[in-house]
Write a protein that holds these residues in place. Sequence first.
Motif, PDB file in Angstrom:
ATOM      1  N   ALA A 295       0.920  -1.274  -0.041  1.00  0.00           N
ATOM      2  CA  ALA A 295      -0.179   0.075   0.039  1.00  0.00           C
ATOM      3  C   ALA A 295       1.158   1.083  -0.041  1.00  0.00           C
ATOM      4  O   ALA A 295       0.428   2.167  -0.762  1.00  0.00           O
ATOM      5  CB  ALA A 295      -0.979   0.007   1.214  1.00  0.00           C
ATOM      6  N   ALA A 296       1.810   1.227   0.568  1.00  0.00           N
ATOM      7  CA  ALA A 296       2.727   2.486   0.790  1.00  0.00           C
ATOM      8  C   ALA A 296       3.493   2.477  -0.615  1.00  0.00           C
ATOM      9  O   ALA A 296       3.600   3.670  -1.109  1.00  0.00           O
ATOM     10  CB  ALA A 296       3.870   2.247   1.906  1.00  0.00           C
ATOM     11  N   MET A 297       3.961   1.599  -1.062  1.00  0.00           N
ATOM     12  CA  MET A 297       4.566   1.798  -2.528  1.00  0.00           C
ATOM     13  C   MET A 297       3.725   2.306  -3.513  1.00  0.00           C
ATOM     14  O   MET A 297       3.997   2.982  -4.390  1.00  0.00           O
ATOM     15  CB  MET A 297       5.497   0.368  -2.868  1.00  0.00           C
ATOM     16  CG  MET A 297       6.399  -0.118  -1.833  1.00  0.00           C
ATOM     17  SD  MET A 297       7.745   1.152  -1.859  1.00  0.00           S
ATOM     18  CE  MET A 297       8.756   0.144  -3.032  1.00  0.00           C
ATOM     19  N   ARG A 298       2.396   1.807  -3.379  1.00  0.00           N
ATOM     20  CA  ARG A 298       1.283   2.129  -4.287  1.00  0.00           C
ATOM     21  C   ARG A 298       1.058   3.677  -4.233  1.00  0.00           C
ATOM     22  O   ARG A 298       1.100   4.658  -5.238  1.00  0.00           O
ATOM     23  CB  ARG A 298       0.169   1.594  -4.153  1.00  0.00           C
ATOM     24  CG  ARG A 298       0.033   0.349  -4.433  1.00  0.00           C
ATOM     25  CD  ARG A 298      -1.325  -0.522  -4.071  1.00  0.00           C
ATOM     26  NE  ARG A 298      -1.609  -1.895  -4.452  1.00  0.00           N
ATOM     27  CZ  ARG A 298      -2.509  -2.521  -3.958  1.00  0.00           C
ATOM     28  NH1 ARG A 298      -3.418  -2.416  -2.837  1.00  0.00           N
ATOM     29  NH2 ARG A 298      -2.574  -3.837  -4.517  1.00  0.00           N
ATOM     30  N   ARG A 299       1.123   3.993  -2.745  1.00  0.00           N
ATOM     31  CA  ARG A 299       0.876   5.530  -2.544  1.00  0.00           C
ATOM     32  C   ARG A 299       2.234   6.375  -3.308  1.00  0.00           C
ATOM     33  O   ARG A 299       1.847   7.610  -3.585  1.00  0.00           O
ATOM     34  CB  ARG A 299       0.740   5.956  -1.168  1.00  0.00           C
ATOM     35  CG  ARG A 299      -0.620   5.222  -0.404  1.00  0.00           C
ATOM     36  CD  ARG A 299      -0.983   5.765   0.859  1.00  0.00           C
ATOM     37  NE  ARG A 299       0.174   5.399   1.741  1.00  0.00           N
ATOM     38  CZ  ARG A 299       0.084   4.182   2.554  1.00  0.00           C
ATOM     39  NH1 ARG A 299      -0.991   3.549   2.462  1.00  0.00           N
ATOM     40  NH2 ARG A 299       1.164   3.907   3.530  1.00  0.00           N
ATOM     41  N   LEU A 300       3.209   5.963  -2.939  1.00  0.00           N
ATOM     42  CA  LEU A 300       4.391   6.588  -3.517  1.00  0.00           C
ATOM     43  C   LEU A 300       4.708   6.681  -4.924  1.00  0.00           C
ATOM     44  O   LEU A 300       4.916   7.683  -5.313  1.00  0.00           O
ATOM     45  CB  LEU A 300       5.837   5.793  -2.855  1.00  0.00           C
ATOM     46  CG  LEU A 300       7.032   6.458  -2.941  1.00  0.00           C
ATOM     47  CD1 LEU A 300       7.172   7.855  -2.429  1.00  0.00           C
ATOM     48  CD2 LEU A 300       8.133   5.751  -2.537  1.00  0.00           C
ATOM     49  N   THR A 301       3.989   5.887  -5.609  1.00  0.00           N
ATOM     50  CA  THR A 301       3.865   5.709  -7.092  1.00  0.00           C
ATOM     51  C   THR A 301       2.967   6.936  -7.242  1.00  0.00           C
ATOM     52  O   THR A 301       3.394   7.562  -8.384  1.00  0.00           O
ATOM     53  CB  THR A 301       3.604   4.415  -7.431  1.00  0.00           C
ATOM     54  OG1 THR A 301       4.422   3.366  -7.362  1.00  0.00           O
ATOM     55  CG2 THR A 301       3.565   4.481  -9.238  1.00  0.00           C
ATOM     56  N   GLU A 302       1.838   6.882  -7.035  1.00  0.00           N
ATOM     57  CA  GLU A 302       0.929   7.923  -6.891  1.00  0.00           C
ATOM     58  C   GLU A 302       1.352   9.240  -6.914  1.00  0.00           C
ATOM     59  O   GLU A 302       1.189  10.330  -7.478  1.00  0.00           O
ATOM     60  CB  GLU A 302      -0.445   7.503  -6.247  1.00  0.00           C
ATOM     61  CG  GLU A 302      -1.279   6.463  -6.808  1.00  0.00           C
ATOM     62  CD  GLU A 302      -1.534   6.552  -8.274  1.00  0.00           C
ATOM     63  OE1 GLU A 302      -2.021   7.444  -8.780  1.00  0.00           O
ATOM     64  OE2 GLU A 302      -1.561   5.508  -8.883  1.00  0.00           O
ATOM     65  N   ALA A 303       2.081   9.367  -5.886  1.00  0.00           N
ATOM     66  CA  ALA A 303       2.659  10.629  -5.178  1.00  0.00           C
ATOM     67  C   ALA A 303       3.689  11.097  -6.444  1.00  0.00           C
ATOM     68  O   ALA A 303       3.247  12.570  -6.883  1.00  0.00           O
ATOM     69  CB  ALA A 303       3.381  10.418  -3.901  1.00  0.00           C
ATOM     70  N   TYR A 304       4.358  10.374  -6.826  1.00  0.00           N
ATOM     71  CA  TYR A 304       5.224  10.842  -8.077  1.00  0.00           C
ATOM     72  C   TYR A 304       4.395  11.345  -9.254  1.00  0.00           C
ATOM     73  O   TYR A 304       4.837  12.134  -9.845  1.00  0.00           O
ATOM     74  CB  TYR A 304       6.233   9.535  -8.415  1.00  0.00           C
ATOM     75  CG  TYR A 304       7.527   9.715  -7.598  1.00  0.00           C
ATOM     76  CD1 TYR A 304       8.537  10.497  -8.030  1.00  0.00           C
ATOM     77  CD2 TYR A 304       7.793   8.632  -6.772  1.00  0.00           C
ATOM     78  CE1 TYR A 304       9.761  10.397  -7.248  1.00  0.00           C
ATOM     79  CE2 TYR A 304       8.835   8.492  -5.962  1.00  0.00           C
ATOM     80  CZ  TYR A 304       9.999   9.690  -6.064  1.00  0.00           C
ATOM     81  OH  TYR A 304      11.158   9.251  -5.637  1.00  0.00           O
ATOM     82  N   ARG A 305       3.419  10.465  -9.627  1.00  0.00           N
ATOM     83  CA  ARG A 305       2.522  11.027 -10.760  1.00  0.00           C
ATOM     84  C   ARG A 305       1.860  12.358 -10.541  1.00  0.00           C
ATOM     85  O   ARG A 305       1.654  13.111 -11.343  1.00  0.00           O
ATOM     86  CB  ARG A 305       1.496   9.781 -10.961  1.00  0.00           C
ATOM     87  CG  ARG A 305       2.007   8.497 -11.639  1.00  0.00           C
ATOM     88  CD  ARG A 305       1.038   7.507 -11.561  1.00  0.00           C
ATOM     89  NE  ARG A 305      -0.359   7.825 -12.129  1.00  0.00           N
ATOM     90  CZ  ARG A 305      -0.606   7.557 -13.335  1.00  0.00           C
ATOM     91  NH1 ARG A 305       0.267   6.964 -14.069  1.00  0.00           N
ATOM     92  NH2 ARG A 305      -1.833   8.088 -13.902  1.00  0.00           N
ATOM     93  N   GLU A 306       1.462  12.378  -9.337  1.00  0.00           N
ATOM     94  CA  GLU A 306       0.864  13.684  -8.938  1.00  0.00           C
ATOM     95  C   GLU A 306       1.723  15.068  -8.816  1.00  0.00           C
ATOM     96  O   GLU A 306       1.550  16.129  -9.004  1.00  0.00           O
ATOM     97  CB  GLU A 306       0.097  13.603  -7.633  1.00  0.00           C
ATOM     98  CG  GLU A 306      -1.208  12.560  -7.871  1.00  0.00           C
ATOM     99  CD  GLU A 306      -1.701  12.358  -6.323  1.00  0.00           C
ATOM    100  OE1 GLU A 306      -1.235  12.806  -5.383  1.00  0.00           O
ATOM    101  OE2 GLU A 306      -2.548  11.322  -6.396  1.00  0.00           O
TER     102      GLU A 306
END
Length: 470
Positions: free
Chosen positions: A454-465
């Motif tokens: 879950a944390a790595m998913r959030r980190l990926t999304e944070a880069y995208r945003e």
Amino acid sequence: MRHRQISRRTWMQGMAGMMAGALTQRATGAASNPTGQRPNLLIVLTDDQHYQAMGCMGNPIIQTPQMDALAAQGVLFTNAFVTTPICCTSRASILTGMYAWSNSVHDFQTPLPPDLLEISYPAVLRRHGYHTGFVGKYGVGARPPEDAFDFFVGLPGNGRYVQEINGETRHMTGLLADQAVAFLESCPDDAPFCLSLSTRAPHAEDYDPRPFPPDPAFERLYRDVEIPVPELAKPEYYEALPPFLKDSEGRKRWENNFNTPERWQESVRDYYRMITGVDHAIGRLRDVLRRRGMEENTVILFTSDNGFFPGERGLSDKWYAYESSIRVPFILYDPRLPEAQRGRRVEAMALNIDIAPTLLDLAGIEAPPQMQGRSLAPWLRGETPPWREHWFFEHRFDSPRHKIPMSEGVRTDRWKYFRWINVAGNPEELYNLEQDPLEIRNLAGNPDCADTLAAMRRLTEAYRETLPKR
């Protein structure tokens, strides 16, 4: 086996560090020119070189005396990566210091937008008085911008390695070295130079009967050597792949390059011969630098545009987020370093987007604010600056003719996460690199790793945003 997971607090701290790092990079100015004399800059970029295909990286067979000497006299970055493992996109990131998400180059036809070409390291150096040259494979867009350099002998993409010229058999690597020598011989005495030599070697001639044709001068090398087959080349690792990778372009090229034990040995020997050919070319350039009295003020940066699968997982080439594809050789040599600072190995994660800001920093020039990489010059000086703990991976090349699934994710010091974004269900992969460096056990479905996933998913999304999208 239990795996230490990433907590939400650690993830938030990591995102704060990412933003602080970006701000630090934008605020960094000229800080790496202790003598006041601007250095010459020589960048040697190979094509598809596996990160362990150098003697200085522990390979006991391959002969790379020039690369090894640069590492012994400079700094070897042992954890260097590209943010997108495909020629066109990685080269765009090298030129601009920007992720593909922000530079918009995802295929072979798209050139750098004019405003980004203006902030590329060759353009910035040229505006600051550098005599600039480019020799070899440019690889970004269908028509290279010849007018952007003072000296340009470039190719838009790949050509044939072995050519007959005036009745003489010549290899492309030697021909490119000839042009690089011509540039060095013609450099004015009253300006520093920046030369980018971009070899095609050791990239395969795709689907050719002899995919890695070496210079005839190196044919005898490795002839009687039995090269150890890597663990991941065993058939069970191909069988463990998801169906869409078993039928991918990487598998098709494996069929041509590595499909029998005998073929594997022949191809890897030729692959090594091609790298030794590049090494020889580096020696030629260093000889010219010595003869012209330039050696003591010429920084040399050596790396590759992406890694390579030498039959690992039953695949060839690159494109995917596994270590052999994204990890690259990386040496930074500065003859002005004091003796105590030479021959060091740096484990901090270096990226291809760090190259442009590093070169500008060494030249005493502030990096444009659009650049997202960070200067490696502090590591060169023996400092240990606060550094990135993670970075964004992406591969968005989309071609109906090629079966190369797109993917994106993040890599930290110990974890890697990526997802296949144009495959049904967006399957995910998660690896604990500390416990599983070969990336054999996908932990995405392991309940013990749910928080980390879950944390790595959030980190990926944070880069995208967070990263500006073009």
